[in-house]
Scaffold this active site. Structure first.
Site: not given
Ligand code: IMP
Ligand code: MG
Length: 188
Positions: A46, A101-102, A105, A109, A133, A154, A167
């Site tokens: 991402g 990071e993109d 959430d 990660t 978020k 999302f 993308r």
């Molecule tokens: P986390 O580990 O829950 O913080 O998730 C992080 C990863 O989930 C990001 O790097 C994205 O790849 C994916 N992700 C989380 N939310 C979204 C979204 O709204 N759209 C697309 N990918 C998302």
């Molecule tokens: Mg990601």
């Protein structure tokens, strides 16, 4: 026909807003890291678009590398399981690492990645994310640079995907829920 004509996307951050914010973030990062050994670590897939734009706006020397992290599979709901793969080509020892990071959430990660990067004995590890978020956070994590706070929805575009699509959108858009529901796959 474009994606937006299909009525499946609602733009929440325009290309112009992204460009302006990325330039601001780059100015801040350049000021903070001007006397340091900056290594940008992008989180694939991402973040590749954000990384490409951010690094070209940075007017200080830096090294760039990527790791691969995945937690979502092909759904819009996280599996909760984070996988980080890919060997680093750049040595991090004694250097100042900035994770690019993109989106953050749940925070799973980025937390796992920070722990992994710390085993390489860098001088510091900070995080720059285009989107956050906060409403969905499950881990306490300090985000040093945030492009935009977004609500619990999302989003796709500017590198972010839904099942590897969207993308290539130059903006950030919310995916219409009818489209976000995974479609059953016919047996092949
Ligand atoms: P986390 O580990 O829950 O913080 O998730 C992080 C990863 O989930 C990001 O790097 C994205 O790849 C994916 N992700 C989380 N939310 C979204 C979204 O709204 N759209 C697309 N990918 C998302
Ligand atoms: Mg990601």
């Amino acid at each position: 026909m474009s994606y937006c004509d299909e009525d499946i996307l609602e733009v929440i951050i325009t290309q112009q807003q992204i460009t302006a914010r990325v330039a601001e973030l780059a100015r801040q990062i350049a000021a903070d890291y001007q006397d340091k050994q900056l290594v940008l670590i992008g989180v694939l897939t991402g973040s590749f678009v954000f990384m490409a734009d951010l690094m070209r706006q940075l007017e200080i020397p830096c090294e760039v590398d990527f790791v691969d992290a995945s937690s979502y599979g092909d759904s819009t709901v996280s599996t909760g399981e984070v996988r980080i793969t890919g060997d680093l080509n750049v040595s991090l020892t004694g250097k100042d690492v900035l994770v690019v990071e993109d989106i953050v959430d749940s925070g799973r990660t980025v937390c796992k990645l920070i722990r992994l990067l710390q085993t390489h004995q860098p001088a510091s590890v900070s995080v720059c994310t285009l989107l956050s978020k906060t409403a969905r956070r499950e881990r306490t994590v300090e985000l040093n640079y945030i492009g935009f706070e977004i609500p619990d929805c999302f989003v796709v575009g500017y590198g972010l995907d839904y099942a590897q699509r969207f993308r290539n959108l130059p903006c950030i858009a919310v995916l219409n829920e009818d489209v976000a529901v995974p479609k059953p796959r016919a047996n092949e």
